[in-house]
Design an enzyme around this catalytic site. Sequence first.
Site, PDB file in Angstrom:
ATOM      1  CG  ASP A 103     -74.169 -43.466  56.634  1.00  0.00           C
ATOM      2  OD1 ASP A 103     -73.496 -42.504  57.128  1.00  0.00           O
ATOM      3  OD2 ASP A 103     -75.410 -43.166  56.803  1.00  0.00           O
ATOM      4  CG  ASP A 157     -75.166 -37.496  58.810  1.00  0.00           C
ATOM      5  OD1 ASP A 157     -75.946 -36.120  58.443  1.00  0.00           O
ATOM      6  OD2 ASP A 157     -74.136 -37.217  57.857  1.00  0.00           O
ATOM      7  CD  GLU A 163     -78.220 -35.267  54.845  1.00  0.00           C
ATOM      8  OE1 GLU A 163     -77.832 -34.208  54.928  1.00  0.00           O
ATOM      9  OE2 GLU A 163     -77.125 -35.938  54.691  1.00  0.00           O
ATOM     10  N   GLY A 176     -70.695 -34.904  51.253  1.00  0.00           N
ATOM     11  CA  GLY A 176     -70.122 -33.806  52.598  1.00  0.00           C
ATOM     12  C   GLY A 176     -70.593 -32.532  51.671  1.00  0.00           C
ATOM     13  CD  GLU A 229     -66.871 -32.111  49.363  1.00  0.00           C
ATOM     14  OE1 GLU A 229     -67.106 -31.994  51.103  1.00  0.00           O
ATOM     15  OE2 GLU A 229     -65.360 -32.927  50.195  1.00  0.00           O
ATOM     16  NE  ARG A 230     -75.404 -33.017  50.046  1.00  0.00           N
ATOM     17  CZ  ARG A 230     -74.872 -33.205  51.417  1.00  0.00           C
ATOM     18  NH1 ARG A 230     -74.997 -32.551  52.909  1.00  0.00           N
ATOM     19  NH2 ARG A 230     -74.488 -34.642  51.003  1.00  0.00           N
ATOM     20  CG  HIS A 264     -69.192 -27.123  55.640  1.00  0.00           C
ATOM     21  ND1 HIS A 264     -67.875 -27.854  56.117  1.00  0.00           N
ATOM     22  CD2 HIS A 264     -70.037 -28.183  54.954  1.00  0.00           C
ATOM     23  CE1 HIS A 264     -68.592 -29.309  56.356  1.00  0.00           C
ATOM     24  NE2 HIS A 264     -69.994 -28.605  55.968  1.00  0.00           N
ATOM     25  CB  THR A 318     -69.836 -40.594  58.928  1.00  0.00           C
ATOM     26  OG1 THR A 318     -70.636 -39.498  58.696  1.00  0.00           O
ATOM     27  CG2 THR A 318     -68.984 -39.987  60.033  1.00  0.00           C
ATOM     28  CB  THR A 368     -70.781 -35.627  58.217  1.00  0.00           C
ATOM     29  OG1 THR A 368     -71.421 -35.093  58.801  1.00  0.00           O
ATOM     30  CG2 THR A 368     -71.592 -36.904  59.700  1.00  0.00           C
ATOM     31  CG  ASN A 403     -72.242 -31.643  61.513  1.00  0.00           C
ATOM     32  OD1 ASN A 403     -71.582 -30.538  61.945  1.00  0.00           O
ATOM     33  ND2 ASN A 403     -71.625 -31.707  60.428  1.00  0.00           N
TER      34      ASN A 403
HETATM   35  C1  XBP Z   1     -73.222 -37.608  55.244  1.00  0.00           C
HETATM   36  C2  XBP Z   1     -73.418 -36.552  54.053  1.00  0.00           C
HETATM   37  C3  XBP Z   1     -72.784 -35.255  54.749  1.00  0.00           C
HETATM   38  C4  XBP Z   1     -73.664 -34.639  55.908  1.00  0.00           C
HETATM   39  C5  XBP Z   1     -73.241 -32.899  56.016  1.00  0.00           C
HETATM   40  O1  XBP Z   1     -72.761 -38.111  55.179  1.00  0.00           O
HETATM   41  O2  XBP Z   1     -72.690 -36.761  52.673  1.00  0.00           O
HETATM   42  O3  XBP Z   1     -72.140 -34.559  54.210  1.00  0.00           O
HETATM   43  O4  XBP Z   1     -74.517 -34.177  54.602  1.00  0.00           O
HETATM   44  O5  XBP Z   1     -72.322 -33.137  57.088  1.00  0.00           O
HETATM   45  P1  XBP Z   1     -72.538 -40.378  55.743  1.00  0.00           P
HETATM   46  P2  XBP Z   1     -70.861 -32.103  56.413  1.00  0.00           P
HETATM   47  O6  XBP Z   1     -74.657 -40.423  55.392  1.00  0.00           O
HETATM   48  O7  XBP Z   1     -71.997 -40.446  55.778  1.00  0.00           O
HETATM   49  O8  XBP Z   1     -73.303 -40.154  57.328  1.00  0.00           O
HETATM   50  O9  XBP Z   1     -71.740 -31.105  56.076  1.00  0.00           O
HETATM   51  O10 XBP Z   1     -69.950 -32.539  57.968  1.00  0.00           O
HETATM   52  O11 XBP Z   1     -70.680 -32.929  55.485  1.00  0.00           O
HETATM   53 MG    MG Z   2     -75.783 -41.340  55.128  1.00  0.00          MG
END
Ligand code: XBP
Ligand code: MG
Length: 249
Positions: A8, A10, A17, A51, A54-55, A81, A121, A123, A127
């Site tokens: 993964d 993030d 984050e 996401g 979506e967040r 975004h 991921t 993300t 990124n």
């Molecule tokens: C984590 C997420 C991502 C990031 C932000 O992804 O949910 O949405 O917070 O990135 P993971 P984006 O843990 O699967 O790596 O704004 O590109 O969505």
């Molecule tokens: Mg993660």
Amino acid sequence: MLRAVLWDVDGTLAETERDGHRVAFNRAFEAHGLPWRWDVESYGRLLAVAGGFERLLYDLEGRRDAPASHDERVDLARRLHAAKNGLYADIVDSGAIPLRNGVRRLIDACAEAGILQGIATTTTRSNVDALLGASFGPDWQRRFAAVVCADDAPCKKPDPQAYRLALARIAAAADEAIALEDSPNGVHAARAAGLPTLLVRSDFFRDAASCGETATCDDLDSRVTWRGGEAARVDLDALRRIVDRAARA
Ligand code: XBP
Ligand code: MG
């Protein structure tokens, strides 16, 4: 037998984050003349929504000062975004987001041992490029047999799409691979794809209830435990033992 490690991004490769995505969202709000700011606590709650787009849309749905129509909110969320991702890359390029403890060591050990590695991921690809480019240089992709991002797998975790696609691209079966994850959504996604999972707890999910992970640790350099076993840190031997244990369960 362990053949592949799926990472993964993030929270697992780096603590992106709090000081990365959150700050970049706030800068995007500011650049668009919007008064909204996400403090650490409210961003932590919003992380239940996987996401970034979506967040943000979820947050806009609850704001009285957001555009009234759904289409306008979607349009604003898209623009914010995209701006956020550019600002995130700037933060990462400045060197503010280092890899977590033990990540480089384990990536190098897998490469040396011929263990396939993949990224799975939710993300955005830009990124991942920014983060891994800053940490490993422009040829970072050479270390990974598959890189699956939100652009390839639009169904965000806890949907298993990213993991299923990564396994297919690597041509490994779920029971010969392990997922390294930091969040409940991530663990659920990996489990739904049939993968044994090591939960490497990240700051925002330090106290999250256990969610069916096979093994758990605070970071890759600290003690890792699983049913019937433990090791002083996460190395290849520990990963092999975790996968073997999952196969016998
Ligand atoms: C984590 C997420 C991502 C990031 C932000 O992804 O949910 O949405 O917070 O990135 P993971 P984006 O843990 O699967 O790596 O704004 O590109 O969505
Ligand atoms: Mg993660």
